[in-house]
Design a protein around this motif. Structure first.
Motif, PDB file in Angstrom:
ATOM      1  N   TYR A 152       0.823  -1.204   0.000  1.00 37.42           N
ATOM      2  CA  TYR A 152       0.000   0.000   0.000  1.00 37.42           C
ATOM      3  C   TYR A 152       0.865   1.265   0.000  1.00 37.42           C
ATOM      4  CZ  TYR A 152      -3.418  -3.495   1.366  1.00 37.42           C
ATOM      5  OH  TYR A 152      -4.213  -4.613   1.402  1.00 37.42           O
ATOM      6  N   LEU A 153       1.933   1.239   0.791  1.00 40.12           N
ATOM      7  CA  LEU A 153       2.828   2.395   0.802  1.00 40.12           C
ATOM      8  C   LEU A 153       3.487   2.577  -0.558  1.00 40.12           C
ATOM      9  CD1 LEU A 153       4.186   4.652   2.493  1.00 40.12           C
ATOM     10  CD2 LEU A 153       6.044   3.018   2.939  1.00 40.12           C
ATOM     11  N   ASP A 154       3.929   1.482  -1.139  1.00 42.23           N
ATOM     12  CA  ASP A 154       4.586   1.539  -2.446  1.00 42.23           C
ATOM     13  C   ASP A 154       3.626   2.061  -3.515  1.00 42.23           C
ATOM     14  OD1 ASP A 154       6.721   1.143  -4.249  1.00 42.23           O
ATOM     15  OD2 ASP A 154       5.907  -0.803  -4.831  1.00 42.23           O
ATOM     16  N   ALA A 155       2.402   1.563  -3.494  1.00 38.61           N
ATOM     17  CA  ALA A 155       1.414   2.019  -4.482  1.00 38.61           C
ATOM     18  C   ALA A 155       1.093   3.497  -4.293  1.00 38.61           C
ATOM     19  CB  ALA A 155       0.139   1.184  -4.353  1.00 38.61           C
ATOM     20  N   LEU A 156       0.974   3.919  -3.044  1.00 40.98           N
ATOM     21  CA  LEU A 156       0.636   5.312  -2.747  1.00 40.98           C
ATOM     22  C   LEU A 156       1.708   6.262  -3.252  1.00 40.98           C
ATOM     23  CD1 LEU A 156      -1.271   7.332  -1.290  1.00 40.98           C
ATOM     24  CD2 LEU A 156       0.107   6.949   0.775  1.00 40.98           C
ATOM     25  N   TRP A 157       2.946   5.986  -2.917  1.00 40.45           N
ATOM     26  CA  TRP A 157       4.021   6.919  -3.278  1.00 40.45           C
ATOM     27  C   TRP A 157       4.513   6.728  -4.708  1.00 40.45           C
ATOM     28  CZ3 TRP A 157       7.049   7.106   2.017  1.00 40.45           C
ATOM     29  CH2 TRP A 157       6.290   7.882   2.912  1.00 40.45           C
ATOM     30  N   ARG A 158       4.244   5.590  -5.303  1.00 39.72           N
ATOM     31  CA  ARG A 158       4.487   5.459  -6.736  1.00 39.72           C
ATOM     32  C   ARG A 158       3.554   6.413  -7.483  1.00 39.72           C
ATOM     33  NH1 ARG A 158       6.812   1.056  -9.546  1.00 39.72           N
ATOM     34  NH2 ARG A 158       7.791  -0.518  -8.219  1.00 39.72           N
ATOM     35  N   ARG A 159       2.311   6.447  -7.056  1.00 44.48           N
ATOM     36  CA  ARG A 159       1.345   7.300  -7.728  1.00 44.48           C
ATOM     37  C   ARG A 159       1.605   8.771  -7.436  1.00 44.48           C
ATOM     38  NH1 ARG A 159      -4.857   5.880  -7.119  1.00 44.48           N
ATOM     39  NH2 ARG A 159      -4.612   6.563  -4.951  1.00 44.48           N
ATOM     40  N   GLU A 160       1.971   9.084  -6.215  1.00 43.96           N
ATOM     41  CA  GLU A 160       2.178  10.479  -5.840  1.00 43.96           C
ATOM     42  C   GLU A 160       3.416  11.079  -6.498  1.00 43.96           C
ATOM     43  OE1 GLU A 160       0.347  12.530  -4.259  1.00 43.96           O
ATOM     44  OE2 GLU A 160      -1.206  11.214  -3.482  1.00 43.96           O
ATOM     45  N   SER A 161       4.525  10.361  -6.479  1.00 45.80           N
ATOM     46  CA  SER A 161       5.788  10.960  -6.912  1.00 45.80           C
ATOM     47  C   SER A 161       6.703  10.034  -7.695  1.00 45.80           C
ATOM     48  CB  SER A 161       6.559  11.443  -5.686  1.00 45.80           C
ATOM     49  OG  SER A 161       6.925  10.325  -4.865  1.00 45.80           O
ATOM     50  N   GLY A 162       6.344   8.738  -7.789  1.00 44.16           N
ATOM     51  CA  GLY A 162       7.275   7.797  -8.395  1.00 44.16           C
ATOM     52  C   GLY A 162       8.503   7.596  -7.529  1.00 44.16           C
ATOM     53  N   TRP A 163       8.387   7.891  -6.221  1.00 46.46           N
ATOM     54  CA  TRP A 163       9.493   7.811  -5.260  1.00 46.46           C
ATOM     55  C   TRP A 163      10.629   8.791  -5.613  1.00 46.46           C
ATOM     56  CZ3 TRP A 163       9.542   5.198  -0.657  1.00 46.46           C
ATOM     57  CH2 TRP A 163       8.522   4.258  -0.446  1.00 46.46           C
ATOM     58  N   ASN A 164      10.293   9.825  -6.327  1.00 45.91           N
ATOM     59  CA  ASN A 164      11.276  10.848  -6.700  1.00 45.91           C
ATOM     60  C   ASN A 164      11.289  11.939  -5.625  1.00 45.91           C
ATOM     61  OD1 ASN A 164      12.862  12.815  -7.833  1.00 45.91           O
ATOM     62  ND2 ASN A 164      11.590  13.124  -9.644  1.00 45.91           N
ATOM     63  N   HIS A 165      12.408  12.108  -4.939  1.00 46.90           N
ATOM     64  CA  HIS A 165      12.467  13.082  -3.839  1.00 46.90           C
ATOM     65  C   HIS A 165      12.535  14.528  -4.334  1.00 46.90           C
ATOM     66  CE1 HIS A 165      16.668  12.182  -4.834  1.00 46.90           C
ATOM     67  NE2 HIS A 165      16.983  13.374  -4.351  1.00 46.90           N
ATOM     68  N   LEU A 166      12.662  14.714  -5.649  1.00 40.57           N
ATOM     69  CA  LEU A 166      12.657  16.063  -6.214  1.00 40.57           C
ATOM     70  C   LEU A 166      11.340  16.369  -6.937  1.00 40.57           C
ATOM     71  CD1 LEU A 166      16.292  16.173  -7.672  1.00 40.57           C
ATOM     72  CD2 LEU A 166      15.485  17.043  -5.463  1.00 40.57           C
ATOM     73  N   ALA A 167      10.389  15.460  -6.856  1.00 39.72           N
ATOM     74  CA  ALA A 167       9.123  15.649  -7.562  1.00 39.72           C
ATOM     75  C   ALA A 167       8.347  16.825  -6.979  1.00 39.72           C
ATOM     76  CB  ALA A 167       8.279  14.378  -7.469  1.00 39.72           C
ATOM     77  N   GLU A 168       7.832  17.666  -7.853  1.00 38.88           N
ATOM     78  CA  GLU A 168       7.040  18.820  -7.421  1.00 38.88           C
ATOM     79  C   GLU A 168       5.828  18.972  -8.321  1.00 38.88           C
ATOM     80  OE1 GLU A 168       9.098  22.537  -7.440  1.00 38.88           O
ATOM     81  OE2 GLU A 168       7.561  23.525  -6.209  1.00 38.88           O
ATOM     82  N   ASN A 169       4.684  19.125  -7.725  1.00 37.71           N
ATOM     83  CA  ASN A 169       3.460  19.362  -8.484  1.00 37.71           C
ATOM     84  C   ASN A 169       3.422  20.836  -8.867  1.00 37.71           C
ATOM     85  OD1 ASN A 169       0.708  20.016  -9.147  1.00 37.71           O
ATOM     86  ND2 ASN A 169       0.082  18.093  -8.204  1.00 37.71           N
ATOM     87  N   PRO A 170       3.490  21.171 -10.151  1.00 30.52           N
ATOM     88  CA  PRO A 170       3.552  22.576 -10.553  1.00 30.52           C
ATOM     89  C   PRO A 170       2.268  23.350 -10.284  1.00 30.52           C
ATOM     90  CG  PRO A 170       3.285  21.167 -12.474  1.00 30.52           C
ATOM     91  CD  PRO A 170       3.506  20.254 -11.307  1.00 30.52           C
ATOM     92  N   ARG A 171       1.161  22.653 -10.079  1.00 27.73           N
ATOM     93  CA  ARG A 171      -0.110  23.334  -9.840  1.00 27.73           C
ATOM     94  C   ARG A 171      -0.347  23.603  -8.357  1.00 27.73           C
ATOM     95  NH1 ARG A 171      -3.751  23.241 -14.117  1.00 27.73           N
ATOM     96  NH2 ARG A 171      -5.495  23.354 -12.653  1.00 27.73           N
ATOM     97  N   SER A 172      -0.101  22.586  -7.516  1.00 29.93           N
ATOM     98  CA  SER A 172      -0.418  22.728  -6.092  1.00 29.93           C
ATOM     99  C   SER A 172       0.794  23.066  -5.235  1.00 29.93           C
ATOM    100  CB  SER A 172      -1.049  21.434  -5.567  1.00 29.93           C
ATOM    101  OG  SER A 172      -0.086  20.384  -5.556  1.00 29.93           O
ATOM    102  N   GLY A 173       2.002  22.726  -5.723  1.00 31.14           N
ATOM    103  CA  GLY A 173       3.197  22.939  -4.923  1.00 31.14           C
ATOM    104  C   GLY A 173       3.547  21.755  -4.036  1.00 31.14           C
ATOM    105  N   ALA A 174       2.753  20.673  -4.081  1.00 36.28           N
ATOM    106  CA  ALA A 174       3.074  19.466  -3.316  1.00 36.28           C
ATOM    107  C   ALA A 174       4.466  18.982  -3.724  1.00 36.28           C
ATOM    108  CB  ALA A 174       2.031  18.389  -3.569  1.00 36.28           C
TER     109      ALA A 174
END
Length: 228
Positions: A152-174
């Motif tokens: 569940y953790l893997d699926a959640l963070w794969r979807r959120e960021s692909g486990w990329n610690h530099l991932a940034e959502n350009p719309r929300s700033g997440a």
């Protein structure tokens, strides 16, 4: 959203009624047929005969009726525009810093108690120990979550960021692996939250533990709402 190295991941927006991809959920409004005027033959009344009668016998009444209908459609369109709001994405819930720190303290105690008899962590066969996923698996166990929670953790963070610690959502700033929203919430764990995956994962696990109790519950909430 995945981005190698220092590249910033950009979340794709997919055309659907409510889709989530890489931590960004977008509402796409269906076609509003109420603002499209009816055919010329039907615009003045229910039948062609009624239309002719209205235009020749009482043109003022027909004009007023058309104006009223147009106004109603305009007001309805404005009301729908006012309701259009982008859904939250990422780790958008509110958890006090004190609660996050308490979760981290409990984790430290568990680690300390386990050290005398600690054995090397055996990772799942599809997890590389040198990656952020490998780090995430080890830290998840440190937080006291069972191995079964990994899916569940893997699926959640794969979807959120692909486990990329530099991932940034350009719309929300997440930002980051857990897509903290706002990103600065992770500063309670460390000043290096922008670049250190361990800081981000520790905050994310503490957030999940405090708000949902388990990655499974966090994943279920994300499935329902598009954020967790």
């Amino acid at each position: 959203m995945r981005g190698p190295g220092g590249l910033r991941a950009v979340v794709p927006l997919l055309a659907a009624s409510a889709l989530t991809a890489g931590g960004c959920t977008v509402d796409v409004e269906p076609l509003d047929t109420s603002t499209i005027g009816p055919s010329a033959g039907a615009s003045a009344g229910p039948s062609a005969g009624s239309a002719t009668e209205s235009s020749t016998g009482s043109s003022g009444t027909a004009t007023a009726g058309s104006s009223t209908g147009a106004t109603a459609r305009t007001e309805g369109s404005r009301a729908r525009d006012g309701q259009r709001k982008e859904r939250r994405t990422g780790a958008a819930g509110k958890v006090p810093d004190a609660v996050i720190l308490e979760e981290l303290r409990r984790t430290a105690e568990r680690i300390a108690q386990r050290l005398p008899s600690a054995t090397p962590t055996v990772l799942p066969t599809d997890v590389d120990a040198s990656t952020n996923r490998g780090l995430g698996y080890r830290l998840m166990l440190d937080f006291g979550f069972e191995e079964a929670q990994w899916r569940y953790l893997d699926a959640l963070w794969r979807r959120e960021s692909g486990w990329n610690h530099l991932a940034e959502n350009p719309r929300s700033g997440a930002y980051g692996i857990p897509q903290s929203l706002p990103a600065t919430k992770m500063a309670v764990v460390g000043d290096d939250w922008r670049t250190n995956p361990e800081t981000q994962i520790r905050w994310g696990l503490a957030y999940i533990a405090a708000r949902y109790g388990s990655p499974q519950a966090a994943w279920a909430h994300s499935e329902r709402t598009g954020w967790y």
